[in-house]
Design an enzyme around this catalytic site. Structure first.
Site, PDB file in Angstrom:
ATOM      1  N   ASP A  58       0.823  -1.221   0.000  1.00  0.00           N
ATOM      2  CA  ASP A  58       0.000   0.000   0.000  1.00  0.00           C
ATOM      3  C   ASP A  58       0.854   1.268   0.000  1.00  0.00           C
ATOM      4  OD1 ASP A  58      -2.383  -1.651   0.282  1.00  0.00           O
ATOM      5  OD2 ASP A  58      -1.786  -1.889   2.375  1.00  0.00           O
ATOM      6  N   HIS A  94      -4.040  -2.022  -6.500  1.00  0.00           N
ATOM      7  CA  HIS A  94      -3.383  -0.769  -6.879  1.00  0.00           C
ATOM      8  C   HIS A  94      -4.459   0.248  -7.242  1.00  0.00           C
ATOM      9  CE1 HIS A  94       0.765  -2.656  -8.047  1.00  0.00           C
ATOM     10  NE2 HIS A  94       0.517  -2.660  -6.750  1.00  0.00           N
TER      11      HIS A  94
END
Length: 427
Positions: free
Chosen positions: A14, A42
């Site tokens: 992340d 993503h």
């Protein structure tokens, strides 16, 4: 000569890799995803929209790029087809998508087993996404799994499914008391998937190595991150693949000698999802503020992420393992308006100072972070800056300290959610 760049996460995932890949994909001919599965997420903001990608490389948002899902990825065909259709509905072409015929499949029983095994672990649960990724990689290692190429040959699919079908049903019914799967339904389902995906399926190893010979520019897009690597991460609170540069070579089918540059993506603070050690975690209002400002909720699960200060012990470790040449620093804007910003430079444990992450989970849980403190900066100053020299003095001190401590130069700085909110730092 071909130019190959690898983009690797340096923390627990992340970090904003999708945005960095999207930015660098402008200069690439080919973008490759080499490991993981639909457990990764993503997020890219482009064309005034937010795109959440799980299996398809972020380069798909450019019309003229070849996007490869490599042999190291485990593919849930249902999830992939949903992703393809979702992009097409938004006017994004998927005709340049290529899927490795050697990639392994996530089967419906993998997802059931993933969920049931997590329940069985109780308090020792790993915090998986329950997408079937671990069980699929387990079957790959046991050499009993089905692959993408099998969906294109019904006889081969039937033969391989029969080998595992009875065993999987016994586990589902006798161990977990679940409804047994029906062979005919599984076969029909995956033959349908095979026909939908057939136009995209090819020998991506040949495709990629031909591109190298032709001097194409290639971007290797990592999913997850170094601290989730099966060997190098906080085991057992890790993923089932290798989101490090060595894993990219295996998962894409290219020789290590071809990689010219490794870019490490570093978030300006630290987050992780699920359980496991997190020495710089903030369990206070500052941590809550970072979570809300940074919108730190999982792309795949929606779970709130644990938030803490930037941990340079972790980043230093990732630089070492991956041979990182440059750093892309993301989400600098999220730390705006804090009076003080801290950075961990080492751990104190049992009277010793540690400057690299320990192997022992017990030791990692007991480590006390050693902090350097910096004066903060305002959001207004960050948002106004379009060049490095325009950044606030305190933010530049923060960035240059990261460079000094890690030995890697920062060359990109993320200052907002949009693909345009990136500052290039000339070194």
């Amino acid at each position: 000569m071909s130019q190959i760049r690898a983009i690797v996460g340096t923390q627990w995932g992340d970090e904003g890799k999708g945005k960095i890949v999207d930015f660098l994909a402008k200069e690439a001919d080919v973008v490759v995803r080499a490991q993981g599965g639909s457990n990764a997420g993503h997020t890219v903001e482009a064309f005034g929209k937010i795109f959440k990608l799980h299996l398809i490389p972020s380069g798909i948002l450019y019309k003229d790029k070849i996007n490869i899902i490599g042999n190291g990825v485990v593919i849930d065909p249902e999830s992939l087809i949903e992703e393809i259709e979702s992009l097409q509905k938004e006017g994004i072409s998927t005709e340049n998508l290529r899927i490795s015929d050697r990639a392994h499949l996530v089967m419906p029983y993998h997802k059931i087993l993933d969920e049931e095994q997590e329940k069985q672990r109780g308090e020792e649960s790993l915090g998986t996404t329950k997408r079937g990724i671990g069980p699929a990689y387990t079957d790959k290692t046991e050499r009993t799994n089905l692959r993408v190429c099998d969906m294109l040959d019904e006889d081969e699919f039937v033969h391989k499914l029969r080998i595992v079908y009875e065993r999987k049903n016994r586990i589902l019914t006798e161990v977990y008391h679940k409804t047994p799967m029906k062979f005919g339904e599984l076969l029909e389902q995956f033959m349908k998937y095979g026909e939908i995906l057939r136009p995209y399926i090819t020998d991506t190893i040949k495709l990629l190595n031909d591109a190298i010979k032709e001097g194409k520019k290639i971007l290797l897009e990592g999913a997850q991150a170094t601290m989730l690597d099966l060997d190098y991460g906080t085991y057992p609170y890790v993923t089932s693949s290798h989101p490090t540069v060595g894993g990219f070579c295996i998962g894409a089918g290219i020789a290590p000698k071809h990689i010219q540059e490794v870019i490490g993506v570093v978030k300006s603070y630290t987050t992780r999802v699920g359980k496991g050690p997190f020495p710089t975690e903030l369990l206070d209002r500052v941590g809550d503020s970072i979570r809300e400002r940074g919108k730190e909720y999982g792309t795949t699960t929606g779970r709130p992420r644990r938030c803490g200060w930037l941990d340079l012990v972790v980043v230093r470790y990732a630089v070492l393992i991956n041979g990182i040449d440059k750093i892309a620093l993301t989400k600098l804007d999220t730390l705006s308006n804090l009076p003080k910003v801290k950075v961990c430079v080492g751990y104190r444990h049992a009277g010793k100072i540690l400057d690299l992450f320990p192997a022992s989970l017990k030791v990692a849980m007991e480590c006390e972070p050693i902090y350097e403190e910096f004066d903060g900066w305002s959001e207004e100053e960050i948002k106004k800056a379009k060049e490095y020299d325009q950044l606030p003095k305190n933010a530049k001190k923060y960035i240059e300290f990261i460079e000094k401590e890690t030995g890697a130069k920062v060359f990109l700085i993320g200052t907002g959610a949009s693909r345009e909110d990136i500052i290039i730092k000339e070194n």
